[in-house]
Scaffold this motif. Sequence first.
Motif, PDB file in Angstrom:
ATOM      1  N   GLU A 120       2.892 -20.115  15.954  1.00 16.32           N
ATOM      2  CA  GLU A 120       2.874 -21.544  15.829  1.00 16.32           C
ATOM      3  C   GLU A 120       1.969 -21.972  16.886  1.00 16.32           C
ATOM      4  O   GLU A 120       1.038 -23.118  16.516  1.00 16.32           O
ATOM      5  CB  GLU A 120       4.137 -22.116  15.850  1.00 16.32           C
ATOM      6  CG  GLU A 120       5.099 -22.077  14.672  1.00 16.32           C
ATOM      7  CD  GLU A 120       4.605 -22.553  13.462  1.00 16.32           C
ATOM      8  OE1 GLU A 120       3.901 -23.614  13.439  1.00 16.32           O
ATOM      9  OE2 GLU A 120       4.564 -21.987  12.458  1.00 16.32           O
ATOM     10  N   LYS A 123      -1.627 -21.105  16.032  1.00 15.78           N
ATOM     11  CA  LYS A 123      -2.087 -21.821  14.913  1.00 15.78           C
ATOM     12  C   LYS A 123      -2.428 -23.371  15.198  1.00 15.78           C
ATOM     13  O   LYS A 123      -3.497 -23.961  15.124  1.00 15.78           O
ATOM     14  CB  LYS A 123      -0.949 -22.088  13.823  1.00 15.78           C
ATOM     15  CG  LYS A 123      -1.425 -22.977  12.546  1.00 15.78           C
ATOM     16  CD  LYS A 123      -0.326 -22.814  11.431  1.00 15.78           C
ATOM     17  CE  LYS A 123      -0.420 -24.011  10.496  1.00 15.78           C
ATOM     18  NZ  LYS A 123       0.534 -24.108   9.547  1.00 15.78           N
ATOM     19  N   ALA A 124      -1.596 -23.953  16.174  1.00 16.88           N
ATOM     20  CA  ALA A 124      -1.927 -25.103  16.665  1.00 16.88           C
ATOM     21  C   ALA A 124      -2.987 -25.325  17.466  1.00 16.88           C
ATOM     22  O   ALA A 124      -3.846 -26.182  17.524  1.00 16.88           O
ATOM     23  CB  ALA A 124      -0.590 -25.805  17.385  1.00 16.88           C
ATOM     24  N   ASN A 126      -5.782 -23.338  17.416  1.00 18.99           N
ATOM     25  CA  ASN A 126      -6.843 -22.986  16.567  1.00 18.99           C
ATOM     26  C   ASN A 126      -7.067 -24.607  15.885  1.00 18.99           C
ATOM     27  O   ASN A 126      -8.510 -25.009  15.773  1.00 18.99           O
ATOM     28  CB  ASN A 126      -6.745 -22.005  15.538  1.00 18.99           C
ATOM     29  CG  ASN A 126      -7.083 -20.565  16.287  1.00 18.99           C
ATOM     30  OD1 ASN A 126      -7.628 -20.518  17.234  1.00 18.99           O
ATOM     31  ND2 ASN A 126      -6.127 -19.602  15.951  1.00 18.99           N
ATOM     32  N   GLU A 127      -6.000 -25.131  15.514  1.00 16.78           N
ATOM     33  CA  GLU A 127      -6.249 -26.511  14.599  1.00 16.78           C
ATOM     34  C   GLU A 127      -6.862 -27.314  15.859  1.00 16.78           C
ATOM     35  O   GLU A 127      -7.830 -28.398  15.444  1.00 16.78           O
ATOM     36  CB  GLU A 127      -5.042 -26.982  14.241  1.00 16.78           C
ATOM     37  CG  GLU A 127      -4.625 -26.275  12.861  1.00 16.78           C
ATOM     38  CD  GLU A 127      -3.263 -26.431  12.375  1.00 16.78           C
ATOM     39  OE1 GLU A 127      -2.335 -27.371  13.010  1.00 16.78           O
ATOM     40  OE2 GLU A 127      -2.765 -25.932  11.208  1.00 16.78           O
ATOM     41  N   LEU A 128      -6.407 -27.375  17.034  1.00 13.56           N
ATOM     42  CA  LEU A 128      -6.929 -28.263  18.004  1.00 13.56           C
ATOM     43  C   LEU A 128      -8.434 -28.234  18.448  1.00 13.56           C
ATOM     44  O   LEU A 128      -9.130 -29.138  18.355  1.00 13.56           O
ATOM     45  CB  LEU A 128      -6.153 -27.991  19.322  1.00 13.56           C
ATOM     46  CG  LEU A 128      -6.450 -28.824  20.805  1.00 13.56           C
ATOM     47  CD1 LEU A 128      -6.224 -30.472  20.370  1.00 13.56           C
ATOM     48  CD2 LEU A 128      -5.477 -28.455  21.892  1.00 13.56           C
ATOM     49  N   ASP A 130     -10.396 -26.912  16.258  1.00 12.35           N
ATOM     50  CA  ASP A 130     -11.145 -27.607  15.124  1.00 12.35           C
ATOM     51  C   ASP A 130     -11.254 -29.023  15.241  1.00 12.35           C
ATOM     52  O   ASP A 130     -12.202 -29.673  14.423  1.00 12.35           O
ATOM     53  CB  ASP A 130     -10.459 -27.164  13.627  1.00 12.35           C
ATOM     54  CG  ASP A 130     -10.560 -25.461  13.569  1.00 12.35           C
ATOM     55  OD1 ASP A 130     -11.627 -24.929  14.182  1.00 12.35           O
ATOM     56  OD2 ASP A 130      -9.757 -25.191  12.737  1.00 12.35           O
ATOM     57  N   THR A 131     -10.343 -29.577  15.832  1.00  4.49           N
ATOM     58  CA  THR A 131     -10.581 -31.230  16.095  1.00  4.49           C
ATOM     59  C   THR A 131     -11.625 -31.725  16.967  1.00  4.49           C
ATOM     60  O   THR A 131     -12.016 -32.735  17.182  1.00  4.49           O
ATOM     61  CB  THR A 131      -9.265 -31.935  16.399  1.00  4.49           C
ATOM     62  OG1 THR A 131      -9.024 -31.444  17.647  1.00  4.49           O
ATOM     63  CG2 THR A 131      -8.284 -31.512  15.341  1.00  4.49           C
ATOM     64  N   ARG A 137     -17.158 -28.058  20.093  1.00  6.63           N
ATOM     65  CA  ARG A 137     -16.355 -26.718  19.539  1.00  6.63           C
ATOM     66  C   ARG A 137     -17.371 -25.384  19.529  1.00  6.63           C
ATOM     67  O   ARG A 137     -16.904 -24.477  19.896  1.00  6.63           O
ATOM     68  CB  ARG A 137     -15.867 -27.085  18.101  1.00  6.63           C
ATOM     69  CG  ARG A 137     -15.243 -26.069  17.498  1.00  6.63           C
ATOM     70  CD  ARG A 137     -14.915 -26.149  15.943  1.00  6.63           C
ATOM     71  NE  ARG A 137     -15.970 -26.652  15.090  1.00  6.63           N
ATOM     72  CZ  ARG A 137     -16.137 -27.836  14.580  1.00  6.63           C
ATOM     73  NH1 ARG A 137     -15.459 -28.907  14.867  1.00  6.63           N
ATOM     74  NH2 ARG A 137     -17.419 -27.883  13.747  1.00  6.63           N
ATOM     75  N   SER A 178      -3.544 -31.683  25.441  1.00  7.67           N
ATOM     76  CA  SER A 178      -3.004 -31.013  24.385  1.00  7.67           C
ATOM     77  C   SER A 178      -2.065 -29.960  24.905  1.00  7.67           C
ATOM     78  O   SER A 178      -0.718 -29.949  24.212  1.00  7.67           O
ATOM     79  CB  SER A 178      -3.585 -30.856  23.113  1.00  7.67           C
ATOM     80  OG  SER A 178      -4.465 -31.986  22.938  1.00  7.67           O
TER      81      SER A 178
END
Length: 192
Positions: A120, A123-124, A126-128, A130-131, A137, A178
């Motif tokens: 988790e 995943k979080a 990598n999503e961060l 991507d933002t 990035r 984050s």
Amino acid sequence: MAPLDLSADDAKLLKLISEGSKPAFDVLYTKYWKQVYNAAYKRVNDIERAQDIAQDVFVQLWVRASKSPIENLPAYLLVAARNGVFKYMEKESRYAALPDTVHEIESHLGRADANVLHDEFLKAFNELIDTLPTQQRIIFNLRFYEGLSSQQIADQLEISPKTVRNQMGKALATLRKSLFLLHVLLYFYQQG
């Protein structure tokens, strides 16, 4: 030569420094020392380290003033202080590496929970990433996943190394905020 005072124009003082004027340097040092020191201290929270960083900034100012013009001295000094903090943190390994964070999770939780939380977390994370804005990035990925230096990234993207450092600083600030929240959530998860 008449003594210089603190109200002397920065551009005039920089010109004199470029000609080797120690009194002009002393005026700028006195005028801006506290600002530079405070900028470093609020990030490292260590008096001696902040003093060292501020000292390095002024050494760089002395060297740079004779090589290229500085148009906005207060901005230059604050950016130099911030970059000095980044160099210090990198040298002291103050940024928690992802494997260290995962190991910390595993040590506080049972192995089964740690594997789920690890997945988790990745995943979080990598999503961060991507933002982040596109340039941040790309620079982040080139630096941390491909291991390129600021100069190599600048050459590859055809931008200045200063832009690379500025964008990396912004990306790290976003990620740090984050990741702090993730650590807080982890803490409450451990307590529950």
